[in-house]
Design a protein around this motif. Structure first.
Motif, PDB file in Angstrom:
ATOM      1  N   VAL A 141      64.246  -4.967  19.820  1.00 59.51           N
ATOM      2  CA  VAL A 141      63.626  -3.655  20.013  1.00 59.51           C
ATOM      3  C   VAL A 141      64.321  -2.641  19.107  1.00 59.51           C
ATOM      4  CG1 VAL A 141      63.215  -1.769  21.641  1.00 59.51           C
ATOM      5  CG2 VAL A 141      62.871  -4.145  22.371  1.00 59.51           C
ATOM      6  N   ARG A 142      65.644  -2.684  19.081  1.00 61.04           N
ATOM      7  CA  ARG A 142      66.408  -1.776  18.224  1.00 61.04           C
ATOM      8  C   ARG A 142      66.013  -1.971  16.763  1.00 61.04           C
ATOM      9  NH1 ARG A 142      71.231  -3.184  19.830  1.00 61.04           N
ATOM     10  NH2 ARG A 142      71.256  -1.771  21.588  1.00 61.04           N
ATOM     11  N   GLU A 143      65.843  -3.220  16.355  1.00 59.99           N
ATOM     12  CA  GLU A 143      65.407  -3.520  14.989  1.00 59.99           C
ATOM     13  C   GLU A 143      64.034  -2.901  14.725  1.00 59.99           C
ATOM     14  OE1 GLU A 143      64.191  -7.454  12.325  1.00 59.99           O
ATOM     15  OE2 GLU A 143      65.241  -7.725  14.228  1.00 59.99           O
ATOM     16  N   PHE A 144      63.128  -3.036  15.676  1.00 59.11           N
ATOM     17  CA  PHE A 144      61.790  -2.463  15.534  1.00 59.11           C
ATOM     18  C   PHE A 144      61.874  -0.940  15.382  1.00 59.11           C
ATOM     19  CE2 PHE A 144      57.884  -0.685  17.396  1.00 59.11           C
ATOM     20  CZ  PHE A 144      56.939  -1.274  16.576  1.00 59.11           C
ATOM     21  N   VAL A 145      62.672  -0.295  16.220  1.00 57.54           N
ATOM     22  CA  VAL A 145      62.827   1.162  16.155  1.00 57.54           C
ATOM     23  C   VAL A 145      63.393   1.573  14.796  1.00 57.54           C
ATOM     24  CG1 VAL A 145      64.039   3.153  17.151  1.00 57.54           C
ATOM     25  CG2 VAL A 145      63.021   1.417  18.651  1.00 57.54           C
ATOM     26  N   THR A 146      64.360   0.825  14.310  1.00 56.98           N
ATOM     27  CA  THR A 146      64.934   1.115  12.994  1.00 56.98           C
ATOM     28  C   THR A 146      63.866   1.026  11.914  1.00 56.98           C
ATOM     29  OG1 THR A 146      67.110   0.333  13.679  1.00 56.98           O
ATOM     30  CG2 THR A 146      66.678   0.390  11.308  1.00 56.98           C
ATOM     31  N   LEU A 147      63.020   0.010  12.001  1.00 63.89           N
ATOM     32  CA  LEU A 147      61.934  -0.129  11.024  1.00 63.89           C
ATOM     33  C   LEU A 147      60.968   1.048  11.103  1.00 63.89           C
ATOM     34  CD1 LEU A 147      61.203  -3.946  11.393  1.00 63.89           C
ATOM     35  CD2 LEU A 147      62.270  -2.805   9.430  1.00 63.89           C
ATOM     36  N   VAL A 148      60.650   1.472  12.314  1.00 65.64           N
ATOM     37  CA  VAL A 148      59.749   2.619  12.488  1.00 65.64           C
ATOM     38  C   VAL A 148      60.347   3.844  11.810  1.00 65.64           C
ATOM     39  CG1 VAL A 148      58.780   4.225  14.189  1.00 65.64           C
ATOM     40  CG2 VAL A 148      58.639   1.756  14.577  1.00 65.64           C
ATOM     41  N   ARG A 149      61.629   4.055  12.001  1.00 62.67           N
ATOM     42  CA  ARG A 149      62.289   5.237  11.431  1.00 62.67           C
ATOM     43  C   ARG A 149      62.328   5.179   9.907  1.00 62.67           C
ATOM     44  NH1 ARG A 149      67.590   6.772  14.519  1.00 62.67           N
ATOM     45  NH2 ARG A 149      67.169   8.748  13.505  1.00 62.67           N
ATOM     46  N   ARG A 150      62.240   3.998   9.336  1.00 65.62           N
ATOM     47  CA  ARG A 150      62.248   3.861   7.870  1.00 65.62           C
ATOM     48  C   ARG A 150      60.898   4.155   7.238  1.00 65.62           C
ATOM     49  NH1 ARG A 150      65.904  -1.558   7.458  1.00 65.62           N
ATOM     50  NH2 ARG A 150      67.873  -0.554   8.024  1.00 65.62           N
ATOM     51  N   GLY A 151      59.871   4.252   8.051  1.00 66.68           N
ATOM     52  CA  GLY A 151      58.582   4.683   7.542  1.00 66.68           C
ATOM     53  C   GLY A 151      57.593   3.579   7.226  1.00 66.68           C
ATOM     54  N   ALA A 152      56.535   3.994   6.544  1.00 67.96           N
ATOM     55  CA  ALA A 152      55.371   3.143   6.294  1.00 67.96           C
ATOM     56  C   ALA A 152      55.691   1.897   5.481  1.00 67.96           C
ATOM     57  CB  ALA A 152      54.275   3.948   5.601  1.00 67.96           C
ATOM     58  N   SER A 153      56.732   1.933   4.683  1.00 65.53           N
ATOM     59  CA  SER A 153      57.055   0.755   3.870  1.00 65.53           C
ATOM     60  C   SER A 153      57.444  -0.446   4.717  1.00 65.53           C
ATOM     61  CB  SER A 153      58.190   1.083   2.885  1.00 65.53           C
ATOM     62  OG  SER A 153      59.394   1.356   3.595  1.00 65.53           O
ATOM     63  N   THR A 154      57.710  -0.219   6.006  1.00 65.55           N
ATOM     64  CA  THR A 154      58.120  -1.318   6.896  1.00 65.55           C
ATOM     65  C   THR A 154      56.977  -1.850   7.750  1.00 65.55           C
ATOM     66  OG1 THR A 154      58.775   0.139   8.717  1.00 65.55           O
ATOM     67  CG2 THR A 154      60.451  -0.339   7.031  1.00 65.55           C
ATOM     68  N   HIS A 155      55.759  -1.402   7.495  1.00 63.81           N
ATOM     69  CA  HIS A 155      54.626  -1.873   8.313  1.00 63.81           C
ATOM     70  C   HIS A 155      54.551  -3.396   8.347  1.00 63.81           C
ATOM     71  CE1 HIS A 155      52.064   2.070   8.258  1.00 63.81           C
ATOM     72  NE2 HIS A 155      53.114   2.147   9.051  1.00 63.81           N
ATOM     73  N   GLY A 156      54.714  -4.053   7.222  1.00 60.74           N
ATOM     74  CA  GLY A 156      54.645  -5.516   7.176  1.00 60.74           C
ATOM     75  C   GLY A 156      55.723  -6.167   8.016  1.00 60.74           C
ATOM     76  N   LYS A 157      56.946  -5.652   7.934  1.00 55.42           N
ATOM     77  CA  LYS A 157      58.042  -6.195   8.740  1.00 55.42           C
ATOM     78  C   LYS A 157      57.799  -5.958  10.226  1.00 55.42           C
ATOM     79  CE  LYS A 157      61.533  -5.866   5.169  1.00 55.42           C
ATOM     80  NZ  LYS A 157      62.766  -5.251   4.709  1.00 55.42           N
ATOM     81  N   ARG A 158      57.270  -4.782  10.558  1.00 59.88           N
ATOM     82  CA  ARG A 158      56.965  -4.497  11.967  1.00 59.88           C
ATOM     83  C   ARG A 158      55.879  -5.436  12.473  1.00 59.88           C
ATOM     84  NH1 ARG A 158      55.929   1.849  12.083  1.00 59.88           N
ATOM     85  NH2 ARG A 158      56.576   2.004   9.924  1.00 59.88           N
ATOM     86  N   MET A 159      54.875  -5.640  11.640  1.00 58.50           N
ATOM     87  CA  MET A 159      53.786  -6.534  12.037  1.00 58.50           C
ATOM     88  C   MET A 159      54.320  -7.950  12.268  1.00 58.50           C
ATOM     89  SD  MET A 159      50.043  -7.013  10.350  1.00 58.50           S
ATOM     90  CE  MET A 159      50.381  -8.276   9.152  1.00 58.50           C
ATOM     91  N   THR A 160      55.221  -8.408  11.400  1.00 58.11           N
ATOM     92  CA  THR A 160      55.825  -9.733  11.564  1.00 58.11           C
ATOM     93  C   THR A 160      56.596  -9.808  12.880  1.00 58.11           C
ATOM     94  OG1 THR A 160      55.973 -10.089   9.189  1.00 58.11           O
ATOM     95  CG2 THR A 160      57.479 -11.373  10.576  1.00 58.11           C
ATOM     96  N   LEU A 161      57.385  -8.795  13.165  1.00 60.51           N
ATOM     97  CA  LEU A 161      58.166  -8.773  14.400  1.00 60.51           C
ATOM     98  C   LEU A 161      57.244  -8.809  15.618  1.00 60.51           C
ATOM     99  CD1 LEU A 161      61.330  -6.713  14.839  1.00 60.51           C
ATOM    100  CD2 LEU A 161      59.691  -6.757  16.686  1.00 60.51           C
ATOM    101  N   LEU A 162      56.183  -8.027  15.585  1.00 60.16           N
ATOM    102  CA  LEU A 162      55.237  -8.001  16.713  1.00 60.16           C
ATOM    103  C   LEU A 162      54.443  -9.298  16.816  1.00 60.16           C
ATOM    104  CD1 LEU A 162      53.972  -4.321  16.454  1.00 60.16           C
ATOM    105  CD2 LEU A 162      55.561  -5.275  18.149  1.00 60.16           C
ATOM    106  N   THR A 163      54.112  -9.894  15.678  1.00 63.98           N
ATOM    107  CA  THR A 163      53.397 -11.177  15.687  1.00 63.98           C
ATOM    108  C   THR A 163      54.267 -12.257  16.323  1.00 63.98           C
ATOM    109  OG1 THR A 163      52.126 -10.559  13.730  1.00 63.98           O
ATOM    110  CG2 THR A 163      52.284 -12.917  14.231  1.00 63.98           C
ATOM    111  N   GLU A 164      55.548 -12.256  15.983  1.00 62.41           N
ATOM    112  CA  GLU A 164      56.473 -13.223  16.596  1.00 62.41           C
ATOM    113  C   GLU A 164      56.548 -13.007  18.106  1.00 62.41           C
ATOM    114  OE1 GLU A 164      60.053 -12.498  14.398  1.00 62.41           O
ATOM    115  OE2 GLU A 164      59.355 -13.637  12.651  1.00 62.41           O
ATOM    116  N   GLN A 165      56.569 -11.734  18.529  1.00 65.08           N
ATOM    117  CA  GLN A 165      56.609 -11.450  19.965  1.00 65.08           C
ATOM    118  C   GLN A 165      55.319 -11.890  20.634  1.00 65.08           C
ATOM    119  OE1 GLN A 165      59.156 -10.781  21.625  1.00 65.08           O
ATOM    120  NE2 GLN A 165      58.326 -10.271  23.623  1.00 65.08           N
TER     121      GLN A 165
END
Length: 147
Positions: free
Chosen positions: A72-96
Motif C-alpha cells: 500500500v505504501r508503495e502504491f501511495v508513493t507511486l501516486v505521489r510521483r504522478g501520471a508517469s507511474t500509471h503503468g506501475k500502479r496498474m501492475t500493482l493493482l492487477t497483481e492484487q
C-alpha cells in the motif's frame, strides 16, 4: 465560490464515519505513509477533500483485500510521483486483483466443503445417527436437533 470549496472539505471525524476507520487509524495511516499528508486548516485540524476521502476508501479496500502495508505504501508513493507511474500502479493493482481472484476461488472451494459438511450433519440428525452411522439415543437425538 469560497463557500463551496469549504463545503467540499471533511474533518477527520467525518472521514472516519464515511470509511469505517477510527480517527486513530486514519492518523496512523497518515503517519505510516498509507495516505498522502492531509491538508490542515488554520486551526491545525485535518481537512480532507472529497478526492482524498475517495483515496482513503481505496486504501481501505486494498487493506481489506489483504494487500500488505508495504505494498500500500508503495502504491501511495507511486501516486505521489504522478501520471508517469500509471503503468506501475496498474501492475500493482492487477497483481492484487489476481490474489483476490485466487482467494475467491479458495473461498468458494472452502464454502463447498462447509456446505457439504452441513448437509452431512443434517442427514445424520434426520436419520438419528452418529458419525459412524449407528443409531443415537432419544436424548442425543434431542440434543442434536437443538443446534
Amino acid at each position: 465560490m469560497a463557500g463551496s470549496a469549504q463545503a467540499a472539505m471533511f474533518g477527520i471525524r467525518d472521514v472516519a464515519e464515511q470509511t469505517g476507520l477510527s480517527m486513530e487509524t486514519l492518523r496512523w495511516y497518515e503517519r505510516e505513509g498509507l495516505v498522502p499528508p492531509v491538508h490542515r486548516g488554520s486551526d491545525g485540524r485535518r481537512r480532507y477533500s472529497a478526492a482524498e476521502v475517495g483515496f482513503v476508501r481505496l486504501i481501505v479496500c486494498l487493506r481489506r483485500t489483504g494487500m500488505p502495508v508495504a505494498r500500500v505504501r508503495e502504491f501511495v508513493t507511486l501516486v505521489r510521483r504522478g501520471a508517469s507511474t500509471h503503468g506501475k500502479r496498474m501492475t500493482l493493482l492487477t497483481e492484487q486483483r489476481d490474489r483476490i481472484l485466487d482467494q475467491m476461488a479458495q473461498l468458494r472451494a472452502d464454502l463447498a466443503t462447509v456446505e457439504h459438511k452441513i448437509g452431512h450433519y443434517g442427514e445424520l440428525i434426520e436419520a438419528g445417527l452418529d458419525c459412524e452411522g449407528a443409531p443415537v439415543s432419544v436424548r442425543t437425538a434431542e440434543l442434536q436437533r437443538r443446534g
